[in-house]
Design a protein around this motif. Sequence first.
Motif, PDB file in Angstrom:
ATOM      1  N   CYS A  57       0.666  -1.402  -0.098  1.00  0.00           N
ATOM      2  CA  CYS A  57       0.167   0.128  -0.267  1.00  0.00           C
ATOM      3  C   CYS A  57       0.808   0.917   0.134  1.00  0.00           C
ATOM      4  N   SER A  58       1.890   1.269   0.934  1.00  0.00           N
ATOM      5  CA  SER A  58       2.823   2.352   1.007  1.00  0.00           C
ATOM      6  C   SER A  58       3.739   2.445  -0.432  1.00  0.00           C
ATOM      7  N   LEU A  59       3.928   1.661  -1.527  1.00  0.00           N
ATOM      8  CA  LEU A  59       4.374   1.900  -2.639  1.00  0.00           C
ATOM      9  C   LEU A  59       3.464   2.656  -3.944  1.00  0.00           C
ATOM     10  N   MET A  60       1.707   2.088  -3.557  1.00  0.00           N
ATOM     11  CA  MET A  60       0.900   2.569  -4.014  1.00  0.00           C
ATOM     12  C   MET A  60       0.989   4.290  -3.776  1.00  0.00           C
ATOM     13  N   ILE A  61       0.688   4.053  -2.622  1.00  0.00           N
ATOM     14  CA  ILE A  61       0.758   6.005  -2.541  1.00  0.00           C
ATOM     15  C   ILE A  61       1.775   6.826  -2.726  1.00  0.00           C
ATOM     16  N   GLU A  62       2.885   6.127  -2.412  1.00  0.00           N
ATOM     17  CA  GLU A  62       4.566   6.915  -2.863  1.00  0.00           C
ATOM     18  C   GLU A  62       4.287   7.098  -4.474  1.00  0.00           C
ATOM     19  N   ALA A  63       3.338   6.162  -5.226  1.00  0.00           N
ATOM     20  CA  ALA A  63       2.694   6.533  -6.979  1.00  0.00           C
ATOM     21  C   ALA A  63       2.183   7.235  -7.236  1.00  0.00           C
ATOM     22  N   GLY A  64       1.635   8.075  -5.812  1.00  0.00           N
ATOM     23  CA  GLY A  64       0.978   9.065  -6.139  1.00  0.00           C
ATOM     24  C   GLY A  64      -0.658   9.039  -6.362  1.00  0.00           C
ATOM     25  N   ILE A  65      -1.084   7.532  -5.641  1.00  0.00           N
ATOM     26  CA  ILE A  65      -2.361   6.770  -5.417  1.00  0.00           C
ATOM     27  C   ILE A  65      -3.155   6.941  -4.184  1.00  0.00           C
ATOM     28  N   THR A  66      -4.229   7.667  -3.868  1.00  0.00           N
ATOM     29  CA  THR A  66      -4.601   8.824  -3.007  1.00  0.00           C
ATOM     30  C   THR A  66      -5.556   7.490  -2.675  1.00  0.00           C
ATOM     31  N   LYS A  67      -6.301   7.011  -2.987  1.00  0.00           N
ATOM     32  CA  LYS A  67      -7.847   6.319  -3.011  1.00  0.00           C
ATOM     33  C   LYS A  67      -8.124   5.420  -2.883  1.00  0.00           C
ATOM     34  N   PHE A  68      -8.494   4.371  -2.277  1.00  0.00           N
ATOM     35  CA  PHE A  68      -8.509   2.421  -2.190  1.00  0.00           C
ATOM     36  C   PHE A  68      -9.783   2.458  -1.808  1.00  0.00           C
ATOM     37  N   THR A  72     -12.718  -5.456   4.860  1.00  0.00           N
ATOM     38  CA  THR A  72     -12.706  -5.273   6.384  1.00  0.00           C
ATOM     39  C   THR A  72     -12.539  -4.021   6.949  1.00  0.00           C
ATOM     40  N   ILE A  73     -13.305  -4.500   8.448  1.00  0.00           N
ATOM     41  CA  ILE A  73     -12.631  -3.750   9.368  1.00  0.00           C
ATOM     42  C   ILE A  73     -10.328  -3.494   9.320  1.00  0.00           C
ATOM     43  N   ALA A  74     -10.034  -5.088   9.104  1.00  0.00           N
ATOM     44  CA  ALA A  74      -8.602  -5.026   9.424  1.00  0.00           C
ATOM     45  C   ALA A  74      -8.339  -3.811   7.942  1.00  0.00           C
ATOM     46  N   GLU A  75      -8.437  -4.072   6.650  1.00  0.00           N
ATOM     47  CA  GLU A  75      -7.889  -3.403   5.767  1.00  0.00           C
ATOM     48  C   GLU A  75      -8.226  -2.510   5.758  1.00  0.00           C
ATOM     49  N   ALA A  76      -9.050  -1.736   6.057  1.00  0.00           N
ATOM     50  CA  ALA A  76      -9.405  -0.690   6.570  1.00  0.00           C
ATOM     51  C   ALA A  76      -8.632   0.053   7.939  1.00  0.00           C
ATOM     52  N   GLU A  77      -8.466  -0.752   8.873  1.00  0.00           N
ATOM     53  CA  GLU A  77      -7.078  -0.101   9.520  1.00  0.00           C
ATOM     54  C   GLU A  77      -5.501  -0.184   9.054  1.00  0.00           C
ATOM     55  N   MET A  78      -5.237  -1.282   8.567  1.00  0.00           N
ATOM     56  CA  MET A  78      -4.175  -1.291   7.616  1.00  0.00           C
ATOM     57  C   MET A  78      -4.273   0.298   6.832  1.00  0.00           C
ATOM     58  N   LEU A  79      -4.799   0.669   6.319  1.00  0.00           N
ATOM     59  CA  LEU A  79      -4.793   1.914   5.598  1.00  0.00           C
ATOM     60  C   LEU A  79      -5.235   3.108   6.395  1.00  0.00           C
ATOM     61  N   GLY A  80      -5.306   3.027   7.595  1.00  0.00           N
ATOM     62  CA  GLY A  80      -5.401   3.826   8.272  1.00  0.00           C
ATOM     63  C   GLY A  80      -3.922   4.714   8.484  1.00  0.00           C
ATOM     64  N   LEU A  81      -2.992   2.910   9.245  1.00  0.00           N
ATOM     65  CA  LEU A  81      -2.022   2.991   9.617  1.00  0.00           C
ATOM     66  C   LEU A  81      -1.106   3.288   8.503  1.00  0.00           C
ATOM     67  N   CYS A  82      -1.417   3.421   7.579  1.00  0.00           N
ATOM     68  CA  CYS A  82      -0.254   3.838   6.003  1.00  0.00           C
ATOM     69  C   CYS A  82      -0.750   5.757   5.514  1.00  0.00           C
ATOM     70  N   LYS A  83      -1.885   5.956   6.560  1.00  0.00           N
ATOM     71  CA  LYS A  83      -2.361   7.354   6.525  1.00  0.00           C
ATOM     72  C   LYS A  83      -2.424   6.924   4.823  1.00  0.00           C
ATOM     73  N   ALA A  84      -3.349   6.029   4.457  1.00  0.00           N
ATOM     74  CA  ALA A  84      -4.092   6.734   3.421  1.00  0.00           C
ATOM     75  C   ALA A  84      -4.832   7.475   2.796  1.00  0.00           C
ATOM     76  N   PRO A  85      -5.011   8.862   2.333  1.00  0.00           N
ATOM     77  CA  PRO A  85      -5.954   9.759   2.400  1.00  0.00           C
ATOM     78  C   PRO A  85      -7.778   9.417   2.565  1.00  0.00           C
ATOM     79  N   ASP A  86      -7.917   8.132   1.646  1.00  0.00           N
ATOM     80  CA  ASP A  86      -9.301   7.663   0.989  1.00  0.00           C
ATOM     81  C   ASP A  86      -8.892   6.699   1.354  1.00  0.00           C
ATOM     82  N   VAL A 110      -6.959  10.904   9.947  1.00  0.00           N
ATOM     83  CA  VAL A 110      -5.370  11.818   8.412  1.00  0.00           C
ATOM     84  C   VAL A 110      -6.713  11.304   6.783  1.00  0.00           C
ATOM     85  N   THR A 111      -7.213   9.706   7.748  1.00  0.00           N
ATOM     86  CA  THR A 111      -7.427   9.415   6.371  1.00  0.00           C
ATOM     87  C   THR A 111      -9.315   9.149   6.388  1.00  0.00           C
TER      88      THR A 111
END
Length: 370
Positions: A57-68, A72-86, A110-111
């Motif tokens: 996920c961090s590689l995608m964020i670094e590549a400019g992808i901001t929406k995911f 599952t709640i675990a997947e959603a929390e993982m995105l929160g831990l990565c500070k994914a914007p959306d 942040v998410t």
Amino acid sequence: MSDSNWYLINDIDKLDTPALVIYPERVKQNIGLLKSMIDDVSRLRPHVKTNKCREACSLMIEAGITKFKCATIAEAEMLGLCKAPDALLAYQPIGPKLERFVKLIKTYPVTKYSCLIDNIAAAKHISEIALLNDIVIPVYIDLNIGQNRTGIVSEKALSFYIDCRELKGIKIIGLHAYDGHIHDTDMDIRIKKCEEAFEKARQLQQDITDGGYSELIIVAGGSPTFPIHAKRPVIECSPGTFIYWDRGYSLICPEQPFLPAAVIVSRVISLPDETKICIDTGHKSVSAENELAKRIWFLNAPGLEPIGQSEEHLVLEAGKGHGYKPGDVLYGLPYHVCPTVALYERAITIEDNNISGEWMNVARDRKINI
């Protein structure tokens, strides 16, 4: 090492099997290819159910992808831990899952989190819980455009939209139109089915604007229909498998040149008779929902024929005089990589054909912290 042997691991003696191995450079290439297939990176909303790990996920964020998108709640929390914007939870949270979802929203500000709705009872409950927590939850109306799994049928969706607009605590921001039932290899047939399914979402979007309401964004498709939806203006696209790819989609979607980036490494452990070999890749090691012949395919032994599988073993027909011996290594592509990843707590990373580290598949669990 030749391109045809890209998967070989030089220090294979250090790797216990069965093992899920990931090739980060190929992952990066797949992310770059995904971006090249669409006119605007902001229209990408990849599904993280395939990778289930922060590093990908961090590689995608670094590549400019901001929406995911996630399931599952675990997947959603993982995105929160990565500070994914959306992050769109492509699920309608019910019961304790809704309580956990609200806690996510508060814990990871942040998410921007959103979720799906497809019936008035659930929408009202989400509204009530949101009000109790003094928040407004962005929601997408989940449409049934042929998957027949979740979602409201298009004929009832406009009145549902109007009713939900009256609910405080939620704000309808889009439509969700997943066409996972479309996976024809023939591209002309796939396009035809995709157009027919998508028309239901497009018509609802038009009916809403004709009624004087604001236009809603549409989040559409998965991997097989990604190239079709990518050509539409504005629509957000949600492929997921692209990041690792697999044997199944490489056969179904030959027009998408993503690289296999996830491999199951196995070893021969027994020779049941003169024509058969047994390896350490059972149900617990590779997704087993498909028929036996469509679970794993070996890059360095494409002629092997699966004839039996149990929890820890896979028996393969190798033919007389095959030459295999215990300890021999096989490199296999799973037909369905998403549930295969969920079988492993970690993926071993391979760079320059050597073991370089590991990525923890943190979202394979039902719970991370919340």
